[in-house]
Each structure stands twice: as C-alpha cells, then as structure tokens.
Design a protein around this motif. Structure first.
Motif, PDB file in Angstrom:
ATOM      1  N   GLY A 113      69.119  30.100   8.564  1.00  0.00           N
ATOM      2  CA  GLY A 113      69.170  29.323   9.795  1.00  0.00           C
ATOM      3  C   GLY A 113      67.788  28.983  10.325  1.00  0.00           C
ATOM      4  O   GLY A 113      66.805  29.656  10.007  1.00  0.00           O
ATOM      5  N   LYS A 114      67.719  27.926  11.128  1.00  0.00           N
ATOM      6  CA  LYS A 114      66.437  27.545  11.730  1.00  0.00           C
ATOM      7  C   LYS A 114      65.973  28.659  12.667  1.00  0.00           C
ATOM      8  O   LYS A 114      66.729  29.105  13.526  1.00  0.00           O
ATOM      9  CB  LYS A 114      66.587  26.237  12.505  1.00  0.00           C
ATOM     10  CG  LYS A 114      67.142  25.074  11.690  1.00  0.00           C
ATOM     11  CD  LYS A 114      67.285  23.845  12.584  1.00  0.00           C
ATOM     12  CE  LYS A 114      68.053  22.727  11.890  1.00  0.00           C
ATOM     13  NZ  LYS A 114      69.512  22.996  11.817  1.00  0.00           N
ATOM     14  N   HIS A 115      64.744  29.100  12.495  1.00  0.00           N
ATOM     15  CA  HIS A 115      64.204  30.165  13.335  1.00  0.00           C
ATOM     16  C   HIS A 115      63.827  29.627  14.716  1.00  0.00           C
ATOM     17  O   HIS A 115      63.053  28.670  14.819  1.00  0.00           O
ATOM     18  CB  HIS A 115      62.981  30.802  12.685  1.00  0.00           C
ATOM     19  CG  HIS A 115      63.311  31.671  11.515  1.00  0.00           C
ATOM     20  ND1 HIS A 115      63.854  31.177  10.353  1.00  0.00           N
ATOM     21  CD2 HIS A 115      63.192  33.023  11.341  1.00  0.00           C
ATOM     22  CE1 HIS A 115      64.041  32.176   9.496  1.00  0.00           C
ATOM     23  NE2 HIS A 115      63.649  33.301  10.072  1.00  0.00           N
ATOM     24  N   LEU A 116      64.375  30.251  15.746  1.00  0.00           N
ATOM     25  CA  LEU A 116      64.054  29.883  17.122  1.00  0.00           C
ATOM     26  C   LEU A 116      63.176  30.964  17.736  1.00  0.00           C
ATOM     27  O   LEU A 116      63.532  32.141  17.742  1.00  0.00           O
ATOM     28  CB  LEU A 116      65.327  29.766  17.967  1.00  0.00           C
ATOM     29  CG  LEU A 116      66.222  28.547  17.772  1.00  0.00           C
ATOM     30  CD1 LEU A 116      67.465  28.686  18.650  1.00  0.00           C
ATOM     31  CD2 LEU A 116      65.479  27.262  18.118  1.00  0.00           C
ATOM     32  N   LYS A 174      76.417  24.067  17.793  1.00  0.00           N
ATOM     33  CA  LYS A 174      75.186  24.705  17.326  1.00  0.00           C
ATOM     34  C   LYS A 174      75.394  26.216  17.414  1.00  0.00           C
ATOM     35  O   LYS A 174      75.732  26.728  18.486  1.00  0.00           O
ATOM     36  CB  LYS A 174      73.995  24.286  18.186  1.00  0.00           C
ATOM     37  CG  LYS A 174      73.590  22.824  18.052  1.00  0.00           C
ATOM     38  CD  LYS A 174      72.401  22.531  18.953  1.00  0.00           C
ATOM     39  CE  LYS A 174      71.848  21.125  18.699  1.00  0.00           C
ATOM     40  NZ  LYS A 174      72.828  20.089  19.099  1.00  0.00           N
ATOM     41  N   LEU A 176      73.884  29.836  17.454  1.00  0.00           N
ATOM     42  CA  LEU A 176      72.651  30.600  17.653  1.00  0.00           C
ATOM     43  C   LEU A 176      72.955  32.068  17.358  1.00  0.00           C
ATOM     44  O   LEU A 176      73.627  32.734  18.147  1.00  0.00           O
ATOM     45  CB  LEU A 176      72.137  30.457  19.091  1.00  0.00           C
ATOM     46  CG  LEU A 176      71.236  29.276  19.430  1.00  0.00           C
ATOM     47  CD1 LEU A 176      71.906  27.958  19.087  1.00  0.00           C
ATOM     48  CD2 LEU A 176      70.840  29.319  20.895  1.00  0.00           C
ATOM     49  N   SER A 189      73.109  33.892   8.865  1.00  0.00           N
ATOM     50  CA  SER A 189      72.947  32.449   9.042  1.00  0.00           C
ATOM     51  C   SER A 189      73.005  31.722   7.701  1.00  0.00           C
ATOM     52  O   SER A 189      73.554  30.618   7.604  1.00  0.00           O
ATOM     53  CB  SER A 189      71.634  32.137   9.760  1.00  0.00           C
ATOM     54  OG  SER A 189      70.511  32.550   9.009  1.00  0.00           O
ATOM     55  N   ASP A 199      74.868  23.399  11.637  1.00  0.00           N
ATOM     56  CA  ASP A 199      73.785  23.497  12.623  1.00  0.00           C
ATOM     57  C   ASP A 199      73.630  24.958  13.043  1.00  0.00           C
ATOM     58  O   ASP A 199      74.181  25.394  14.058  1.00  0.00           O
ATOM     59  CB  ASP A 199      74.118  22.622  13.833  1.00  0.00           C
ATOM     60  CG  ASP A 199      72.880  22.010  14.461  1.00  0.00           C
ATOM     61  OD1 ASP A 199      71.765  22.357  14.030  1.00  0.00           O
ATOM     62  OD2 ASP A 199      73.029  21.203  15.396  1.00  0.00           O
ATOM     63  N   TYR A 201      71.193  28.423  13.735  1.00  0.00           N
ATOM     64  CA  TYR A 201      69.878  28.895  14.160  1.00  0.00           C
ATOM     65  C   TYR A 201      69.897  30.427  14.201  1.00  0.00           C
ATOM     66  O   TYR A 201      70.958  31.053  14.180  1.00  0.00           O
ATOM     67  CB  TYR A 201      69.530  28.367  15.558  1.00  0.00           C
ATOM     68  CG  TYR A 201      69.527  26.872  15.675  1.00  0.00           C
ATOM     69  CD1 TYR A 201      68.331  26.159  15.691  1.00  0.00           C
ATOM     70  CD2 TYR A 201      70.724  26.156  15.792  1.00  0.00           C
ATOM     71  CE1 TYR A 201      68.326  24.764  15.816  1.00  0.00           C
ATOM     72  CE2 TYR A 201      70.728  24.773  15.905  1.00  0.00           C
ATOM     73  CZ  TYR A 201      69.523  24.094  15.924  1.00  0.00           C
ATOM     74  OH  TYR A 201      69.526  22.718  16.043  1.00  0.00           O
ATOM     75  N   GLN A 202      68.716  31.013  14.313  1.00  0.00           N
ATOM     76  CA  GLN A 202      68.626  32.449  14.495  1.00  0.00           C
ATOM     77  C   GLN A 202      67.456  32.786  15.408  1.00  0.00           C
ATOM     78  O   GLN A 202      66.435  32.091  15.400  1.00  0.00           O
ATOM     79  CB  GLN A 202      68.483  33.181  13.162  1.00  0.00           C
ATOM     80  CG  GLN A 202      67.233  32.863  12.379  1.00  0.00           C
ATOM     81  CD  GLN A 202      67.267  33.490  10.986  1.00  0.00           C
ATOM     82  OE1 GLN A 202      67.932  32.981  10.080  1.00  0.00           O
ATOM     83  NE2 GLN A 202      66.546  34.586  10.826  1.00  0.00           N
TER      84      GLN A 202
END
Length: 327
Positions: A113-116, A174, A176, A189, A199, A201-202
């Motif tokens: 997942g996209k790193h936040l 999305k 998260l 993720s 979609d 994220y993590q």
C-alpha cells in the motif's frame, strides 16, 4: 533525561543464511548489553530492543551500516528502565506470522500500500471516501484503536487473509491500514491489492510514529506493545480510555497476561480485580496448579530458547551433496 531507550523496527530485506545470522546477531546484541526480542527470517528483521542510549545508538548505526538494512526506520522511545529482562534472537519462517510466505504471491519489497506519513494519515482519515482498517489482533485493538476504525475479530495476524471477504463492501473506498509499527500493514495492504482493492494505503511507522509526530490525535485508548510495558500512551491531544475490566466492567486501560501459563490470555483487568483474582481471568485459572505469582503487573518473563548453532550446522551438513560430505 531517561538513561534508556527502546527501539521498535523492522526491515523487509533478503537475508542469506538467516539462521546463522540470528545466532551471530544475538551475540552482537549481547555484546552491546541490549535486551529485547528479535525475529530473523529469510525475508528480513523484526525487533524491539532496549538498553542505554549509547548502546541503542551503536545498534542503530550498525544496522544502518549494513546495506541490506540501510532503510530501516527506528521508532525510539525514551524509557526509565529497559523494556525487557533478557535478550533473544530467533530464526522463524516469517518476521510476522501471516502464512503468506511465498514472495511470488506477496512481496512487500515489490508491491504494498501507499505509505502515508502521520500528518497525511491525519488529514485523510476522516474523509467520507475513506475506511480506516485496523489489521491487529483482538487483544490489541480492544485496549486502543483509532476513532471509527474497522476492527477484525482475529486472535492472530495469520487469520487476516480469512477476513478479506468481510471487507469487500469497502472496495470502492480508500483503505487506510494501520498497526503498531507498520510491519503487519506491509503484507496486509499487499494482500488487499492482490484481492482487488485498488486504493490501499498504510500508516508509515504505525501507531507509534503517529503518536510521536502528530501527538496521536483521535487514537482512543492505549497502544499494545510487545514488551514488559504491555501498553503505552499515544494520544496527548484528546486521550480517552476505551477498554473495560474483563471481570467487573470498570473502565481500565490496564492489560495483563493471565497468571495461568496454560491460558496466558491477554485481557484488561482493573487493579482491584487483579489482586482479587490473583491476576487470573477466571476462577478456574485461579485454581490451576501452575498458576504464577501475581505481582500487580501481569507481565511474566518467558524463558527464551537460544539459537542452536550445532543443530544449524548439522542441518547444513545433512543438506550438502553426499560427495561433499564425504570429502
């Protein structure tokens, strides 16, 4: 200023001869005077270690100096005393038990997942098109979780893949994901993406980093940690307590292990019930002949099993070609 630190970290990076690495790494940690728990697998490292500030700095420097682990992100807590009593380092099939060992299926180094960063997670988490997903076990999210988070009824992270179907209602949102330090989200993720969630994220660095960088806003309760602190405060903005005593129902943030070693369940229990129940979750556990002595903490030291270097050597010898063994 506290004299000690506790480091929480992980790194997905291939380790050749990981069993021998675990044995050598154990001796290195002992040479620095560290205590803690490290899991070593072919896929990387997962650890929590504690010691003096100088020892912890020397450890971080050594890990970062190894090109395999140069990207390791250490979460550093200042503590009054070391968070463990002993040091052990073990080889296991995975650095977090998920049952997803095949890198051809799930490989966090290739897709996740996209790193936040915490500030971005904070900004996104309350949007209407967002679902916050806690990928931790029951005993972890019972004592603390993000406001409005979706939690899963799982006793261990290895059960997470079985819960994917329950999450299909959120495929147009999305997602998260979050966990304690980020390690579970790497595989969770990745699996969500593989199962058609587009979609995902993590929370980079997990709850611990979120607490340090944005003061833990909207995290309710406390964060469970895998050392003798058991739980730590995260939220300094709008803190609350969300857990209750298993026995009497009183609001309490205290989490313990049942004094019966054959039960050893993680559960929340107030101080009054703790002393009355002698640290047990039930009357039957109180009567168990192996019941441990309750000292008010509910934390019991596990005797670590050292890496058996001789066994590793014999296994390697056995797996060598016959001609090589005879030479």
């Amino acid at each position: 200023m506290e004299k000690y630190q506790t480091l929480l970290y992980y790194c997905y990076s291939t380790i050749e001869n990981a069993e021998q690495f675990a044995a050598d790494h154990l001796e290195f940690c002992k040479s620095l005077g560290l205590v803690g728990r490290i899991i070593v697998a072919d896929e990387g490292l997962n650890g929590t270690v504690s010691g003096t500030r100088e020892a912890c700095q020397a450890y971080m420097d050594a890990v970062h100096a190894d090109e395999r682990f140069a990207k390791t992100d250490f979460k550093v807590d200042e503590v009054d005393e070391p968070s463990f009593i002993k040091m052990h380092c073990r080889y296991k099939p995975e650095i977090v038990h998920s049952g997803l060992r095949d890198p051809r299926v799930i490989d966090p180094n290739k897709e996740t997942g996209k790193h936040l960063e915490p500030k971005d997670f904070l900004e996104m988490k309350d949007r209407e098109d967002v679902v916050i997903l806690d990928v931790r076990s029951n005993y972890e999210h019972t004592v603390g979780r993000f406001k409005n988070a979706v939690t899963l009824d799982i006793e261990n992270f290895r059960e997470f893949p079985e819960k994917i179907k329950e999450l299909e209602q959120y495929k147009d949102k999305k997602i998260l994901t979050y966990c304690t330090g980020g390690i579970k989200c790497e595989k969770a993720s990745a699996l969500l993406l593989k199962e058609g969630f587009n979609d995902v994220y993590q929370l980079h660095g997990g709850i611990i980093k979120y607490g340090k960088e944005v003061n833990g806003k909207d995290f309710e309760g406390q964060c469970y940690v895998f050392d003798n602190r058991l739980t730590v405060d995260v939220n300094t903005v709008n803190p609350s307590v969300v857990s209750t005593c298993r026995n009497c129902g009183a609001v309490t943030a205290k989490m313990i292990n049942c004094a019966n070693p054959e039960c050893n369940e993680h559960f929340t229990q107030c101080d009054d019930c703790g002393w009355e129940m002698e640290g047990c979750c039930s009357s039957s556990c109180m009567e168990h002949p192996r019941k441990r002595t309750y000292d008010g903490t509910g934390y019991y030291v596990k005797v670590p099993q050292p890496v058996n270097v001789d066994k590793i050597s014999k296994r390697k010898h056995k797996n060598r070609p016959a001609a090589a063994r005879e030479s």
